[in-house]
Design an enzyme around this catalytic site. Structure first.
Site, PDB file in Angstrom:
ATOM      1  N   GLU A   1       0.697  -1.411   0.166  1.00 53.99           N
ATOM      2  CA  GLU A   1      -0.063   0.044  -0.003  1.00 53.99           C
ATOM      3  C   GLU A   1       0.785   1.385  -0.082  1.00 53.99           C
ATOM      4  O   GLU A   1       0.798   2.088   0.884  1.00 53.99           O
ATOM      5  CB  GLU A   1      -1.028  -0.064   1.420  1.00 53.99           C
ATOM      6  CG  GLU A   1      -1.931  -1.183   1.130  1.00 53.99           C
ATOM      7  CD  GLU A   1      -2.586  -1.373   2.246  1.00 53.99           C
ATOM      8  OE1 GLU A   1      -2.836  -0.831   3.192  1.00 53.99           O
ATOM      9  OE2 GLU A   1      -3.796  -2.181   2.207  1.00 53.99           O
TER      10      GLU A   1
ATOM     11  N   ASN B   1       1.971  -4.657  -3.366  1.00 58.00           N
ATOM     12  CA  ASN B   1       0.649  -5.064  -3.356  1.00 58.00           C
ATOM     13  C   ASN B   1      -0.053  -3.703  -3.023  1.00 58.00           C
ATOM     14  O   ASN B   1       0.496  -2.514  -2.321  1.00 58.00           O
ATOM     15  CB  ASN B   1       0.547  -5.879  -2.081  1.00 58.00           C
ATOM     16  CG  ASN B   1      -0.632  -6.758  -1.915  1.00 58.00           C
ATOM     17  OD1 ASN B   1      -1.157  -7.279  -2.754  1.00 58.00           O
ATOM     18  ND2 ASN B   1      -1.375  -6.757  -0.519  1.00 58.00           N
TER      19      ASN B   1
ATOM     20  N   HIS C   1     -10.299  -5.671  -1.845  1.00 54.58           N
ATOM     21  CA  HIS C   1     -11.325  -5.542  -0.914  1.00 54.58           C
ATOM     22  C   HIS C   1     -12.417  -4.780  -1.501  1.00 54.58           C
ATOM     23  O   HIS C   1     -12.121  -3.632  -1.992  1.00 54.58           O
ATOM     24  CB  HIS C   1     -10.828  -4.850   0.335  1.00 54.58           C
ATOM     25  CG  HIS C   1      -9.697  -5.541   0.915  1.00 54.58           C
ATOM     26  ND1 HIS C   1      -9.817  -6.618   1.781  1.00 54.58           N
ATOM     27  CD2 HIS C   1      -8.255  -5.400   0.971  1.00 54.58           C
ATOM     28  CE1 HIS C   1      -8.541  -7.098   2.370  1.00 54.58           C
ATOM     29  NE2 HIS C   1      -7.636  -6.156   1.718  1.00 54.58           N
TER      30      HIS C   1
ATOM     31  N   GLU D   1      -6.523 -10.006  -1.734  1.00 53.96           N
ATOM     32  CA  GLU D   1      -7.244  -9.914  -0.697  1.00 53.96           C
ATOM     33  C   GLU D   1      -8.608  -9.857  -0.852  1.00 53.96           C
ATOM     34  O   GLU D   1      -9.163  -8.931  -0.397  1.00 53.96           O
ATOM     35  CB  GLU D   1      -6.422  -8.886   0.249  1.00 53.96           C
ATOM     36  CG  GLU D   1      -4.997  -8.963   0.261  1.00 53.96           C
ATOM     37  CD  GLU D   1      -4.758  -7.796   1.484  1.00 53.96           C
ATOM     38  OE1 GLU D   1      -5.243  -7.055   1.959  1.00 53.96           O
ATOM     39  OE2 GLU D   1      -3.283  -7.690   1.374  1.00 53.96           O
TER      40      GLU D   1
ATOM     41  N   ASP E   1     -12.510  -9.808  -0.210  1.00 56.84           N
ATOM     42  CA  ASP E   1     -13.559  -9.895   0.620  1.00 56.84           C
ATOM     43  C   ASP E   1     -14.591  -8.943   0.153  1.00 56.84           C
ATOM     44  O   ASP E   1     -14.394  -7.792  -0.210  1.00 56.84           O
ATOM     45  CB  ASP E   1     -13.251  -9.683   1.991  1.00 56.84           C
ATOM     46  CG  ASP E   1     -12.438  -8.396   2.433  1.00 56.84           C
ATOM     47  OD1 ASP E   1     -12.259  -7.515   1.715  1.00 56.84           O
ATOM     48  OD2 ASP E   1     -11.765  -8.484   3.653  1.00 56.84           O
TER      49      ASP E   1
HETATM   50  C1  XIL Z   1      -5.442  -6.840   8.308  1.00 54.87           C
HETATM   51  C2  XIL Z   1      -5.544  -7.954   9.196  1.00 54.87           C
HETATM   52  O1  XIL Z   1      -6.572  -9.127   8.565  1.00 54.87           O
HETATM   53  C3  XIL Z   1      -6.080  -7.421  10.457  1.00 54.87           C
HETATM   54  O2  XIL Z   1      -6.190  -8.601  11.404  1.00 54.87           O
HETATM   55  C4  XIL Z   1      -5.066  -6.418  11.056  1.00 54.87           C
HETATM   56  O3  XIL Z   1      -5.622  -5.900  12.152  1.00 54.87           O
HETATM   57  C5  XIL Z   1      -4.878  -5.277  10.040  1.00 54.87           C
HETATM   58  O4  XIL Z   1      -4.293  -5.909   8.784  1.00 54.87           O
HETATM   59  N1  XIL Z   1      -4.545  -4.862   3.544  1.00 54.87           N
HETATM   60  C6  XIL Z   1      -3.667  -5.639   3.837  1.00 54.87           C
HETATM   61  C7  XIL Z   1      -3.783  -6.638   5.005  1.00 54.87           C
HETATM   62  O5  XIL Z   1      -2.609  -5.928   3.211  1.00 54.87           O
HETATM   63  O6  XIL Z   1      -2.475  -6.810   5.379  1.00 54.87           O
HETATM   64  C8  XIL Z   1      -4.631  -6.059   5.961  1.00 54.87           C
HETATM   65  O7  XIL Z   1      -4.852  -7.110   6.837  1.00 54.87           O
HETATM   66  C9  XIL Z   1      -5.990  -5.755   5.285  1.00 54.87           C
HETATM   67  C10 XIL Z   1      -5.855  -4.540   4.390  1.00 54.87           C
END
Ligand code: XIL
Length: 389
Positions: free
Chosen positions: A181, A223, A259, A289, A291
């Site tokens: 990020e 990423n 996400h 990632e 969801d």
């Molecule tokens: C999140 C985890 O799932 C949580 O448990 C933690 O508190 C914060 O991080 N982007 C990412 C991941 O690259 O590493 C993050 O994971 C979600 C957003």
């Protein structure tokens, strides 16, 4: 005469041994090809034309792609969770265990127990573990002691962190998210991180070089999230990647997190285009990632969610350099979105429900994978529909 008989006996004995070896060899071959088709779980035969007979993993294995989920070391003692993880996925990304705040929460306080447990589980179940992540360019996820360092101490701490973490797992963790990020949450400029503020303009390239030195064989990824819904963010990411390449950064791939803020989108055509423009730079690409939160009480939520998953997986399967789709969690009982304070809870964003039962979203992902296997086999007859794609 005696000589001749002994020689014949010896010859017969030799033939018997050869025949026995052939029989044993053939059975081993049959056994191993059967196992390969059934995935490492040793589950029943998978017939892609009937997706219900297959796990995600069996289908992904046939496609030669990674289908993954997060792995959480503290849950591995829960057999139902561990079995589902190994049965359905051939890849996994430690949720938090390898992040700087877990690995070195205070100076010199190295903690590898969680990462080691995840890696052992991955090795035992032939799952590819991705290291996530070395540098997270968001201050809120960087330990305060790191944020407070002077510029030159920060440079040293970054070098030590990468050499220690990547070095420890060299040859065992084949891929790393090196920088996570690097762009603003809702913008196109660099994210406001201590690394951006205190290190040189070429800090991202430097960090990739350090990771490469620590393990020259590891694949190194960048990423990012929100590239599909924050205006201009994808173009900013592409421009950044081109700059890194021009600076000679040893970058191998770009992960798009995906996400989703809602169970709508993404636009498949646009996502395919975006992934192809990364591939054109000679890089691998993955959806890292997934969801998809749904509104509590929304009766149409699960179906819309299934379509959104179908669109994302379907898009990846259209791009030959997209070889990974990873879900950010397994079951609705354990999602980071429920603790984020942004979405009404429960968000129920994943493929399995709180009881680990598969949801429509699971069926959609499975149908997309099964369809791709059949397309690759040039199979005749009706194909399972990749919902939403
Ligand atoms: C999140 C985890 O799932 C949580 O448990 C933690 O508190 C914060 O991080 N982007 C990412 C991941 O690259 O590493 C993050 O994971 C979600 C957003």
């Amino acid at each position: 005469m005696r000589h001749a008989t002994t020689a014949r006996r010896r010859r017969n004995g030799t033939w018997l041994r050869i025949a026995a070896a052939v029989v044993v060899g053939l059975s081993l071959l049959l056994l191993s090809s059967g196992r390969a088709a059934d995935g490492a779980s040793g589950a029943a035969a998978c017939v892609p034309a009937q997706p219900k007979t297959c796990t995600l993993r069996q289908l992904a294995d046939q496609l030669g792609i990674r289908i993954g989920a997060t792995i959480t070391s503290s849950r591995l003692a829960d057999a139902a969770y561990a079995d589902l993880l190994a049965k359905e996925f051939n890849a996994a990304t430690p949720d938090n265990e390898l992040k700087w705040y877990s690995v070195q929460p205070a100076p010199g306080d190295w903690r590898f127990t969680g990462g080691d447990l995840d890696l052992t589980f991955g090795t035992d179940h032939q799952m590819a573990i991705k290291g996530h992540n070395l540098i997270w360019a968001q201050d809120r996820y960087t330990p305060s002691w790191v944020r407070d360092l002077s510029a030159s101490d920060l440079r040293d701490a970054v070098a030590e962190h990468i050499a220690t973490v990547v070095g420890r797992y060299a040859g065992r963790i084949p891929r790393w998210d090196v920088v996570n990020e690097p762009l603003k949450d809702f913008g196109t400029g660099p994210s406001d991180s201590v690394f951006h503020r205190k290190l040189s303009k070429r800090w991202i390239t430097k960090v990739f070089e350090l990771a490469h030195q620590a393990d020259p064989d590891a694949e190194l990824w960048l990423n990012e999230y929100g590239t599909d819904w924050v205006p201009g963010k994808f173009d900013a990411l592409l421009a950044l990647v081109k700059r890194l390449q021009a600076q000679g950064a040893p970058i191998d791939g770009v992960g798009l997190e995906m996400h989703r803020p809602l169970a709508s989108g993404p636009d498949v055509g646009q996502l395919v285009q975006q992934m192809r423009s990364i591939a054109k730079l000679g890089l691998k690409v993955g959806l890292t990632e997934l969801d998809v939160p749904i509104k509590p009480g929304d009766a149409s939520g699960p179906a819309a969610q299934a379509k959104a998953y179908g669109r994302m997986v379907g898009a990846c399967l259209q791009v030959s350099r997209c070889r990974e789709v990873t879900m950010w969690g397994i079951d609705d009982g354990h999602s980071w979105l429920d603790n984020l304070g942004i979405f009404p809870t429960p968000t129920r964003p994943l493929l399995f429900d709180e009881q680990l039962a598969p949801k429509p979203a699971y069926n959609a992902v499975r149908a997309c994978l099964a369809r791709a296997v059949l397309v690759a086999q040039k199979a005749k007859g009706p194909l399972p529909a990749c919902a939403g794609a």
